[in-house]
Design an enzyme around this catalytic site. Structure first.
Site, PDB file in Angstrom:
ATOM      1  N   CYS A  36      45.793  31.573  23.913  1.00  0.00           N
ATOM      2  CA  CYS A  36      45.820  33.038  23.895  1.00  0.00           C
ATOM      3  C   CYS A  36      46.653  33.536  22.725  1.00  0.00           C
ATOM      4  O   CYS A  36      46.607  34.710  22.399  1.00  0.00           O
ATOM      5  CB  CYS A  36      46.347  33.588  25.210  1.00  0.00           C
ATOM      6  SG  CYS A  36      48.069  33.201  25.438  1.00  0.00           S
TER       7      CYS A  36
ATOM      8  N   ARG B 280      38.346  24.012  36.208  1.00  0.00           N
ATOM      9  CA  ARG B 280      38.033  23.013  35.175  1.00  0.00           C
ATOM     10  C   ARG B 280      39.197  22.063  34.956  1.00  0.00           C
ATOM     11  O   ARG B 280      39.016  20.962  34.444  1.00  0.00           O
ATOM     12  CB  ARG B 280      37.703  23.723  33.868  1.00  0.00           C
ATOM     13  CG  ARG B 280      36.492  24.634  33.989  1.00  0.00           C
ATOM     14  CD  ARG B 280      36.380  25.402  32.697  1.00  0.00           C
ATOM     15  NE  ARG B 280      35.533  26.549  32.790  1.00  0.00           N
ATOM     16  CZ  ARG B 280      35.747  27.661  32.096  1.00  0.00           C
ATOM     17  NH1 ARG B 280      36.768  27.748  31.277  1.00  0.00           N
ATOM     18  NH2 ARG B 280      34.933  28.672  32.200  1.00  0.00           N
TER      19      ARG B 280
ATOM     20  N   PHE C 212      42.250  27.410  32.213  1.00  0.00           N
ATOM     21  CA  PHE C 212      42.128  25.980  31.894  1.00  0.00           C
ATOM     22  C   PHE C 212      42.964  25.550  30.698  1.00  0.00           C
ATOM     23  O   PHE C 212      43.232  24.363  30.520  1.00  0.00           O
ATOM     24  CB  PHE C 212      40.648  25.626  31.606  1.00  0.00           C
ATOM     25  CG  PHE C 212      40.198  26.054  30.228  1.00  0.00           C
ATOM     26  CD1 PHE C 212      40.440  25.249  29.116  1.00  0.00           C
ATOM     27  CD2 PHE C 212      39.565  27.275  30.017  1.00  0.00           C
ATOM     28  CE1 PHE C 212      40.053  25.642  27.844  1.00  0.00           C
ATOM     29  CE2 PHE C 212      39.185  27.686  28.749  1.00  0.00           C
ATOM     30  CZ  PHE C 212      39.431  26.866  27.667  1.00  0.00           C
TER      31      PHE C 212
ATOM     32  N   SER D 239      40.758  35.520  31.196  1.00  0.00           N
ATOM     33  CA  SER D 239      40.029  36.347  30.228  1.00  0.00           C
ATOM     34  C   SER D 239      40.132  37.816  30.631  1.00  0.00           C
ATOM     35  O   SER D 239      40.488  38.143  31.768  1.00  0.00           O
ATOM     36  CB  SER D 239      38.578  35.892  30.167  1.00  0.00           C
ATOM     37  OG  SER D 239      38.071  35.838  31.484  1.00  0.00           O
TER      38      SER D 239
ATOM     39  N   LYS E 174      46.081  28.807  42.755  1.00  0.00           N
ATOM     40  CA  LYS E 174      44.638  28.543  42.597  1.00  0.00           C
ATOM     41  C   LYS E 174      44.422  28.241  41.119  1.00  0.00           C
ATOM     42  O   LYS E 174      44.280  29.138  40.291  1.00  0.00           O
ATOM     43  CB  LYS E 174      43.841  29.776  43.040  1.00  0.00           C
ATOM     44  CG  LYS E 174      42.409  29.529  43.487  1.00  0.00           C
ATOM     45  CD  LYS E 174      41.501  28.954  42.434  1.00  0.00           C
ATOM     46  CE  LYS E 174      41.187  29.878  41.312  1.00  0.00           C
ATOM     47  NZ  LYS E 174      40.529  29.217  40.170  1.00  0.00           N
TER      48      LYS E 174
ATOM     49  N   GLU F  38      36.769  38.194  21.865  1.00  0.00           N
ATOM     50  CA  GLU F  38      37.552  36.958  21.902  1.00  0.00           C
ATOM     51  C   GLU F  38      36.553  35.805  21.979  1.00  0.00           C
ATOM     52  O   GLU F  38      35.768  35.718  22.925  1.00  0.00           O
ATOM     53  CB  GLU F  38      38.456  36.925  23.138  1.00  0.00           C
ATOM     54  CG  GLU F  38      39.244  35.627  23.208  1.00  0.00           C
ATOM     55  CD  GLU F  38      40.103  35.498  24.463  1.00  0.00           C
ATOM     56  OE1 GLU F  38      39.592  35.728  25.568  1.00  0.00           O
ATOM     57  OE2 GLU F  38      41.285  35.142  24.314  1.00  0.00           O
TER      58      GLU F  38
HETATM   59  P1  NAD Z   1      38.855  32.664  33.100  1.00  0.00           P
HETATM   60  O1  NAD Z   1      39.085  34.120  33.051  1.00  0.00           O
HETATM   61  O2  NAD Z   1      37.480  32.149  33.091  1.00  0.00           O
HETATM   62  O3  NAD Z   1      39.547  32.045  34.421  1.00  0.00           O
HETATM   63  C1  NAD Z   1      40.891  32.311  34.753  1.00  0.00           C
HETATM   64  C2  NAD Z   1      41.073  32.098  36.254  1.00  0.00           C
HETATM   65  O4  NAD Z   1      40.324  33.095  36.946  1.00  0.00           O
HETATM   66  C3  NAD Z   1      40.573  30.753  36.767  1.00  0.00           C
HETATM   67  O5  NAD Z   1      41.452  30.289  37.764  1.00  0.00           O
HETATM   68  C4  NAD Z   1      39.211  31.077  37.333  1.00  0.00           C
HETATM   69  O6  NAD Z   1      38.820  30.241  38.394  1.00  0.00           O
HETATM   70  C5  NAD Z   1      39.377  32.488  37.837  1.00  0.00           C
HETATM   71  N1  NAD Z   1      38.134  33.259  37.742  1.00  0.00           N
HETATM   72  C6  NAD Z   1      37.049  32.992  36.974  1.00  0.00           C
HETATM   73  N2  NAD Z   1      36.129  33.950  37.136  1.00  0.00           N
HETATM   74  C7  NAD Z   1      36.617  34.832  38.022  1.00  0.00           C
HETATM   75  C8  NAD Z   1      36.129  36.041  38.572  1.00  0.00           C
HETATM   76  N3  NAD Z   1      34.938  36.523  38.241  1.00  0.00           N
HETATM   77  N4  NAD Z   1      36.907  36.700  39.447  1.00  0.00           N
HETATM   78  C9  NAD Z   1      38.127  36.237  39.783  1.00  0.00           C
HETATM   79  N5  NAD Z   1      38.642  35.097  39.273  1.00  0.00           N
HETATM   80  C10 NAD Z   1      37.903  34.400  38.402  1.00  0.00           C
HETATM   81  O7  NAD Z   1      39.721  32.050  31.908  1.00  0.00           O
HETATM   82  P2  NAD Z   1      39.681  30.589  31.306  1.00  0.00           P
HETATM   83  O8  NAD Z   1      38.406  30.395  30.577  1.00  0.00           O
HETATM   84  O9  NAD Z   1      40.077  29.593  32.324  1.00  0.00           O
HETATM   85  O10 NAD Z   1      40.902  30.695  30.277  1.00  0.00           O
HETATM   86  C11 NAD Z   1      40.791  31.262  29.021  1.00  0.00           C
HETATM   87  C12 NAD Z   1      41.164  32.721  29.007  1.00  0.00           C
HETATM   88  O11 NAD Z   1      42.505  32.902  29.449  1.00  0.00           O
HETATM   89  C13 NAD Z   1      41.128  33.313  27.598  1.00  0.00           C
HETATM   90  O12 NAD Z   1      40.556  34.590  27.655  1.00  0.00           O
HETATM   91  C14 NAD Z   1      42.572  33.368  27.193  1.00  0.00           C
HETATM   92  O13 NAD Z   1      42.881  34.336  26.215  1.00  0.00           O
HETATM   93  C15 NAD Z   1      43.211  33.701  28.495  1.00  0.00           C
HETATM   94  N6  NAD Z   1      44.610  33.341  28.477  1.00  0.00           N
HETATM   95  C16 NAD Z   1      45.507  34.359  28.334  1.00  0.00           C
HETATM   96  C17 NAD Z   1      46.856  34.069  28.259  1.00  0.00           C
HETATM   97  C18 NAD Z   1      47.853  35.175  28.084  1.00  0.00           C
HETATM   98  O14 NAD Z   1      49.033  34.891  28.137  1.00  0.00           O
HETATM   99  N7  NAD Z   1      47.448  36.411  27.886  1.00  0.00           N
HETATM  100  C19 NAD Z   1      47.290  32.739  28.335  1.00  0.00           C
HETATM  101  C20 NAD Z   1      46.348  31.724  28.498  1.00  0.00           C
HETATM  102  C21 NAD Z   1      45.002  32.055  28.558  1.00  0.00           C
END
Ligand code: NAD
Length: 498
Positions: A285, A181, A153, A230, A177, A383
């Site tokens: 991130c 949010r 998100f 995450s 996909k 985190e």
């Molecule tokens: P999230 O892990 O909740 O969701 C990421 C994606 O995975 C979404 O599309 C979500 O629908 C999907 N998802 C959620 N739960 C899932 C599951 N159990 N199984 C499979 N897919 C699932 O992350 P968020 O809250 O949307 O974003 C924040 C996170 O992303 C933070 O941890 C941040 O550090 C990370 N992030 C990392 C980078 C990087 O470059 N390393 C960049 C941006 C964000």
């Protein structure tokens, strides 16, 4: 409720889910708590249809000459520029960040499209003449096939565009996909790609959460998966996609340390730290979430941090006087408050308390700073992904690097110093993939890869830069030998001797 339903984009058609018992998620404006749209999750059948559309579009699209695919990217870039302000405001609306932050995000997204426009050069292979007597060898790149992208998100525009332009210009087709949010920017990207002349089925958008991802992970027609999310989600997708024989790059969470040496320019360093820790409400991130004060700087560092952070003005992202927007959801705010309460019960000192700040109707949490955090606390280990900064103290650079390197994560880290020696030690010894020297958010530009380490990345080839092109192509090495064709000897008169 008059909120509109969010379309999916399948096989060139923008449409609402037709399923009767479809799950519908509200999409909120985090600054007001208001429902701005309704998101019907795609069914298994609809996701399958999107993957099949991508599969049938693949042969023709992968056959389009590379310079012509690049022309689609040039047109897409022009459209992104033309709609720059609208796209930035859409990010503000669904994510809550400030307008300058959203503009920064859209600019960084466009830079990846700029990179993709260079595909005719970047997709070139290599060759070596005469690797053995009369034999030449060449390496040629081909697209991988149907690629899927799963995005978070916090950058609804930029993170999808880390993947999409590179994948498409390399000749792949794509199923996106987005985060449930923040799905609105993803659909807008689809509209602009269609307007840029991308053929039907080459790019598709489906919606949902874990169940949708699981359909893509299990689908035999999906060849490669990119995910940003995450740590739990990234590692799950990495393991499952790999077990299903797919190529995968999985970017995970972070706990970025910002080391402040006592020889640093403190005021300017703290300004950079504040922007790193509290920009985008700490939901980056690359956000600095741990500050390590080294040597004598500790007390003054906390004082200066608290002073500058307490002056940040919270509010809706589109208002010009706002410095910091809300967090994405009320549940997230409550989780963060849970961490703050736990921190208060322990040995750490709450130097700045952000609870109760900001407009009451949105999901606001003000900048929060804990001093005296130690590596046994959850505040340091996990985190938090919000505007909560932990300060640790170290006696020297060795101890500071030890703290940084003990983290399970290794996305980014920065040092603030006026000593070239300290900077060099940091560059060589810090166990993180994106390093800043007197820079608080060490974000690589699009022509470099986004290089997290440890639990911040699972896979081999990172997003963007040449790594991105390598991830979205498979290579062939061709070894050729050409004999001189046998020729008839015409020098002799016909019938000679017989
Ligand atoms: P999230 O892990 O909740 O969701 C990421 C994606 O995975 C979404 O599309 C979500 O629908 C999907 N998802 C959620 N739960 C899932 C599951 N159990 N199984 C499979 N897919 C699932 O992350 P968020 O809250 O949307 O974003 C924040 C996170 O992303 C933070 O941890 C941040 O550090 C990370 N992030 C990392 C980078 C990087 O470059 N390393 C960049 C941006 C964000």
């Amino acid at each position: 409720m008059s909120a509109t339903k969010v379309n999916s984009f399948i096989g060139g058609t923008f449409r609402e889910s037709t399923a009767e018992d479809v799950f519908v998620d509200p999409v909120f404006d985090p600054a007001t708590g208001e429902t701005i749209a309704l998101l019907p999750y795609s069914t298994k059948e609809e996701i399958d249809e999107a993957v099949r559309a991508a599969r049938s579009a693949f042969p023709d699209w992968s056959n389009v000459p590379v310079p012509d695919r690049a022309q689609v990217m040039f047109r897409f870039k022009n459209l992104l520029e033309e709609h720059f302000e609208e796209l930035s405001l859409l990010v503000v609306r669904e994510n809550g960040k400030t307008l300058p932050e959203a503009r920064g995000e859209v600019r960084r997204a466009i830079e990846v499209v700029d990179l993709a426009c260079g595909a005719p050069t970047l997709l070139m292979g290599t060759n070596l003449d005469q690797i053995a007597d009369g034999i030449d060898e060449e390496l040629v790149r081909f697209p991988v096939g149907v690629c899927a992208g799963i995005t978070p998100f916090n950058f609804p525009n930029m993170v999808p565009l880390w993947m999409i332009p590179v994948a498409l210009v390399a000749g792949n087709t794509f199923v996106h996909k987005p985060s449930q949010r923040t799905p609105l920017s993803a659909v807008r990207i689809g509209e602009l790609l269609a307007e840029a002349g991308l053929p039907d089925g080459v790019f598709n958008v489906v919606h949902g959460a874990k169940e949708a991802v699981d359909v893509l992970l299990a689908h035999p027609e999906v060849d490669a998966i990119s995910v940003v999310g995450s740590v739990g989600v990234a590692s799950y997708i990495y393991a499952t996609a790999a077990a299903n024989g797919k190529r995968v790059q999985a970017l995970g969470g972070a706990k970025n340390h910002l080391i402040v040496m006592d020889d640093a320019d403190l005021e300017r360093s703290v300004t950079a730290l504040i922007s790193s820790a509290f920009g985008n409400a700490g939901q980056r991130c690359l956000a600095g979430s741990v500050a390590v004060g080294v040597g004598s700087v500790g007390e003054e560092l906390v004082r200066e941090l608290t002073d500058q952070a307490s002056r940040l003005r919270l509010g809706p992202g589109a208002e010009p006087e706002t410095d910091m927007g809300p967090v994405i959801r009320d549940e997230r705010r409550k989780e963060l408050i849970g961490y703050i309460e736990e921190g208060q019960e322990g040995e750490a000192t709450l130097a700045l308390d952000g609870r109760g700040l900001g407009p009451s109707q949105g999901f606001f949490l003000g900048p929060t700073i804990f001093d005296g955090v130690t590596p046994d606390m959850r505040l340091w280990k996990e985190e938090l992904f919000g505007p909560v900064l932990s300060v640790l103290r170290a006696t020297d650079i060795d101890e500071a690097l030890g703290m940084l390197n003990a983290s399970a994560y290794g996305n980014a880290a920065s040092i603030f110093t006026s000593s070239g020696h300290n900077a060099r030690e940091f560059k060589r010894r810090a166990e993180a993939g994106m390093l800043g020297v007197n820079v608080g958010v060490a974000a690589p530009m699009a022509f470099f890869p986004f290089t997290g380490w440890k639990s911040s990345f699972f896979g081999d080839l990172h997003a963007t830069g040449l790594d991105g092109f390598r991830f979205y192509t498979k290579q062939k090495v061709v070894t050729s030998r050409w004999w001189l064709a046998p020729t008839l000897d015409h020098s002799q008169p016909e019938g000679r001797g017989h």
